[in-house]
Design a protein around this motif. Structure first.
Motif, PDB file in Angstrom:
ATOM      1  N   ASN A 136       0.816  -1.217   0.000  1.00 39.12           N
ATOM      2  CA  ASN A 136       0.000   0.000   0.000  1.00 39.12           C
ATOM      3  C   ASN A 136       0.846   1.262   0.000  1.00 39.12           C
ATOM      4  N   ASP A 137       2.157   1.102   0.209  1.00 38.75           N
ATOM      5  CA  ASP A 137       3.093   2.231   0.190  1.00 38.75           C
ATOM      6  C   ASP A 137       3.722   2.287  -1.200  1.00 38.75           C
ATOM      7  N   ALA A 138       3.079   3.028  -2.100  1.00 34.48           N
ATOM      8  CA  ALA A 138       3.507   3.071  -3.501  1.00 34.48           C
ATOM      9  C   ALA A 138       4.963   3.516  -3.677  1.00 34.48           C
ATOM     10  N   PRO A 139       5.402   4.596  -3.020  1.00 35.70           N
ATOM     11  CA  PRO A 139       6.809   5.012  -3.187  1.00 35.70           C
ATOM     12  C   PRO A 139       7.797   3.930  -2.730  1.00 35.70           C
ATOM     13  N   ALA A 140       7.496   3.284  -1.603  1.00 35.97           N
ATOM     14  CA  ALA A 140       8.398   2.247  -1.095  1.00 35.97           C
ATOM     15  C   ALA A 140       8.410   1.040  -2.031  1.00 35.97           C
ATOM     16  N   LEU A 141       7.240   0.686  -2.568  1.00 36.52           N
ATOM     17  CA  LEU A 141       7.164  -0.456  -3.476  1.00 36.52           C
ATOM     18  C   LEU A 141       7.899  -0.149  -4.775  1.00 36.52           C
ATOM     19  N   THR A 142       7.780   1.082  -5.246  1.00 34.69           N
ATOM     20  CA  THR A 142       8.497   1.495  -6.453  1.00 34.69           C
ATOM     21  C   THR A 142      10.001   1.425  -6.234  1.00 34.69           C
ATOM     22  N   VAL A 187       6.187  -0.351 -13.317  1.00 39.31           N
ATOM     23  CA  VAL A 187       6.156   0.636 -14.412  1.00 39.31           C
ATOM     24  C   VAL A 187       6.814   1.936 -13.965  1.00 39.31           C
ATOM     25  N   ALA A 188       6.465   2.389 -12.753  1.00 37.58           N
ATOM     26  CA  ALA A 188       7.031   3.639 -12.233  1.00 37.58           C
ATOM     27  C   ALA A 188       8.541   3.530 -12.063  1.00 37.58           C
ATOM     28  N   ALA A 189       9.029   2.329 -11.747  1.00 38.12           N
ATOM     29  CA  ALA A 189      10.469   2.123 -11.544  1.00 38.12           C
ATOM     30  C   ALA A 189      11.207   1.882 -12.859  1.00 38.12           C
ATOM     31  N   GLY A 190      10.466   1.787 -13.956  1.00 37.96           N
ATOM     32  CA  GLY A 190      11.105   1.574 -15.254  1.00 37.96           C
ATOM     33  C   GLY A 190      11.529   0.139 -15.503  1.00 37.96           C
ATOM     34  N   VAL A 191      10.908  -0.818 -14.800  1.00 37.12           N
ATOM     35  CA  VAL A 191      11.232  -2.239 -15.020  1.00 37.12           C
ATOM     36  C   VAL A 191      10.707  -2.637 -16.403  1.00 37.12           C
ATOM     37  N   PRO A 192      11.512  -3.276 -17.235  1.00 34.94           N
ATOM     38  CA  PRO A 192      11.076  -3.581 -18.602  1.00 34.94           C
ATOM     39  C   PRO A 192      10.113  -4.754 -18.748  1.00 34.94           C
ATOM     40  N   ARG A 193      10.118  -5.705 -17.782  1.00 30.41           N
ATOM     41  CA  ARG A 193       9.322  -6.916 -17.981  1.00 30.41           C
ATOM     42  C   ARG A 193       8.599  -7.331 -16.706  1.00 30.41           C
ATOM     43  N   PHE A 194       7.457  -8.048 -16.897  1.00 31.19           N
ATOM     44  CA  PHE A 194       6.617  -8.458 -15.773  1.00 31.19           C
ATOM     45  C   PHE A 194       6.052  -9.849 -16.051  1.00 31.19           C
ATOM     46  N   ILE A 195       6.193 -10.759 -15.088  1.00 33.01           N
ATOM     47  CA  ILE A 195       5.594 -12.099 -15.184  1.00 33.01           C
ATOM     48  C   ILE A 195       4.526 -12.196 -14.106  1.00 33.01           C
ATOM     49  N   PRO A 196       3.241 -12.277 -14.477  1.00 23.95           N
ATOM     50  CA  PRO A 196       2.169 -12.336 -13.492  1.00 23.95           C
ATOM     51  C   PRO A 196       2.001 -13.722 -12.904  1.00 23.95           C
ATOM     52  N   SER A 197       1.234 -13.809 -11.833  1.00 23.64           N
ATOM     53  CA  SER A 197       0.976 -15.089 -11.186  1.00 23.64           C
ATOM     54  C   SER A 197      -0.203 -15.783 -11.859  1.00 23.64           C
ATOM     55  N   PRO A 244       2.402  -0.086 -19.970  1.00 22.25           N
ATOM     56  CA  PRO A 244       3.596   0.071 -20.825  1.00 22.25           C
ATOM     57  C   PRO A 244       4.764  -0.768 -20.321  1.00 22.25           C
ATOM     58  N   ILE A 245       4.586  -2.090 -20.374  1.00 22.86           N
ATOM     59  CA  ILE A 245       5.614  -3.007 -19.909  1.00 22.86           C
ATOM     60  C   ILE A 245       5.434  -4.314 -20.673  1.00 22.86           C
ATOM     61  N   ALA A 246       6.525  -5.001 -20.965  1.00 22.16           N
ATOM     62  CA  ALA A 246       6.444  -6.299 -21.654  1.00 22.16           C
ATOM     63  C   ALA A 246       6.040  -7.366 -20.639  1.00 22.16           C
ATOM     64  N   ALA A 247       5.024  -8.150 -20.976  1.00 20.82           N
ATOM     65  CA  ALA A 247       4.519  -9.153 -20.041  1.00 20.82           C
ATOM     66  C   ALA A 247       4.599 -10.545 -20.643  1.00 20.82           C
ATOM     67  N   THR A 248       4.828 -11.527 -19.787  1.00 18.60           N
ATOM     68  CA  THR A 248       4.840 -12.930 -20.202  1.00 18.60           C
ATOM     69  C   THR A 248       4.131 -13.763 -19.149  1.00 18.60           C
ATOM     70  N   SER A 249       3.079 -14.467 -19.556  1.00 13.84           N
ATOM     71  CA  SER A 249       2.378 -15.386 -18.662  1.00 13.84           C
ATOM     72  C   SER A 249       2.877 -16.804 -18.906  1.00 13.84           C
ATOM     73  N   ILE A 250       3.115 -17.531 -17.821  1.00  8.14           N
ATOM     74  CA  ILE A 250       3.519 -18.929 -17.910  1.00  8.14           C
ATOM     75  C   ILE A 250       2.281 -19.787 -17.659  1.00  8.14           C
ATOM     76  N   GLN A 272      -0.943  -3.109  -7.791  1.00  8.55           N
ATOM     77  CA  GLN A 272      -0.012  -2.230  -7.072  1.00  8.55           C
ATOM     78  C   GLN A 272       1.426  -2.551  -7.470  1.00  8.55           C
ATOM     79  N   LEU A 273       1.723  -3.846  -7.577  1.00 11.07           N
ATOM     80  CA  LEU A 273       3.066  -4.272  -7.976  1.00 11.07           C
ATOM     81  C   LEU A 273       3.355  -3.854  -9.413  1.00 11.07           C
ATOM     82  N   LEU A 274       2.371  -3.989 -10.273  1.00 11.10           N
ATOM     83  CA  LEU A 274       2.528  -3.588 -11.676  1.00 11.10           C
ATOM     84  C   LEU A 274       2.788  -2.089 -11.790  1.00 11.10           C
ATOM     85  N   ASP A 275       1.998  -1.296 -11.094  1.00 15.94           N
ATOM     86  CA  ASP A 275       2.182   0.161 -11.132  1.00 15.94           C
ATOM     87  C   ASP A 275       3.567   0.543 -10.632  1.00 15.94           C
ATOM     88  N   ALA A 276       4.030  -0.137  -9.593  1.00 16.72           N
ATOM     89  CA  ALA A 276       5.359   0.153  -9.053  1.00 16.72           C
ATOM     90  C   ALA A 276       6.440  -0.237 -10.053  1.00 16.72           C
TER      91      ALA A 276
END
Length: 298
Positions: free
Chosen positions: A52-58, A90-100, A131-137, A84-88
């Motif tokens: 819930n702490d967006a700046p800390a999560l970012t 993106v805000a941190a400039g992470v290029p890729r995301f693998i969801p659960s 705006p992030i590349a995503a891959t689902s397993i 929340q994790l996705l927004d963080a």
């Protein structure tokens, strides 16, 4: 990575370390789970952070090449916490995301046929807009469940229980194989939106043969009825035991089996060969290992 104190997430973190990756595990503040200490011992950086702490999560996501989620739960986790994790990320400039996701191909299922997979589909729509590349397993059913939570192979009465057709191909993958493949995908910047794997594709006849070979005893098939009957049982069970706050109430597992027996979420094409170093475990091997463990415990 999020969810590293769970069974799958812990294994993913271990596999990432085996592949030489620097791993940062995001855990709840004050977590006392024994996996936290174990992760630290294995060289994983543990960061306590409130989602819930967006700046800390970012800040916790800053510098990562890929954010991997292995979170487990209902809407507040799969949709809200992952958002929340996705927004963080993106805000941190992470290029890729693998969801659960780690499931059958829920993109092929009708809305309302599986509560837990509907939540993954809902989050997937949000992920596709980010705006992030995503891959689902996608890995079908965890093969490990065949000897426990999924009432399909019944050792006591030597039966393989099913609904519908005994010739419907079904996808099974061990948790360990899923973790290894996910780790490899996390370190691969060229992954597509979806990757599909199955340690073994087996029909009910195939499961019958595997159980017979593993035990040295003859297993028979037990067809309970058509899929319409299973659907009715799901409706009745959900009414009698709604358990809305449980992640895996009895009717949820029944929904998953119904989905699989329809053939709609069958994984295709399979990407097993993408990382040749992974050796895929078969159903028979899982059954043999389970029997050996059970005998040792006696």
């Amino acid at each position: 990575m999020a969810g590293a104190t769970g069974d799958l997430g812990f294994r993913i973190a271990q596999e990432l370390r085996k592949r030489g990756a620097t791993v940062r595990a995001l855990v709840r503040p004050g977590s006392t789970k024994p996996q936290v200490a174990s992760l630290r011992e294995q060289g994983v950086g543990v960061v306590e952070v409130d989602f819930n702490d967006a700046p800390a999560l970012t800040q916790a996501c800053a510098g990562a090449a890929c954010v991997v989620s292995a979170l487990s739960g209902l809407r507040e986790v799969i949709v809200t916490a992952q958002a929340q994790l996705l927004d963080a990320a993106v805000a941190a400039g992470v290029p890729r995301f693998i969801p659960s996701d780690y499931s059958i191909d829920f993109t092929k299922l009708p809305e309302g046929s599986n509560r837990n997979l509907d939540l993954r589909r809902e989050f997937g729509r949000r992920l596709d807009q980010a705006p992030i590349a995503a891959t689902s397993i996608l890995n079908g059913m965890f093969m490990d469940l065949l000897t426990g939570q999924a009432p399909v192979i019944l050792f006591k009465i030597k039966r393989v229980l099913y609904w519908g057709s005994a010739d419907q191909p079904l996808d099974f993958t061990t948790i360990a194989n899923t973790a290894a493949f996910t780790a490899a995908a996390a370190l691969d910047p060229t992954t597509p939106r979806y990757l599909r794997v199955a340690g073994e594709v087996a029909t009910m006849r195939g499961l019958q043969a595997a159980a017979s070979a593993a035990t040295g005893q003859r297993f028979r098939r037990l067809r309970v009825g058509g899929l319409w009957l299973l659907k009715l049982l799901i409706k009745v069970t959900r009414r009698l035991v709604p358990a809305p706050q449980e992640v895996f109430p009895p009717w949820q597992g029944m929904q998953y089996l119904h989905n699989m027996f329809t053939g709609l979420p069958k994984l295709a094409p399979l990407d097993n060969a993408r990382y040749p170093d992974i050796r895929w475990t078969t159903v028979q091997e899982v059954l043999v290992a389970n029997l050996a463990t059970a005998q040792h415990a006696r």
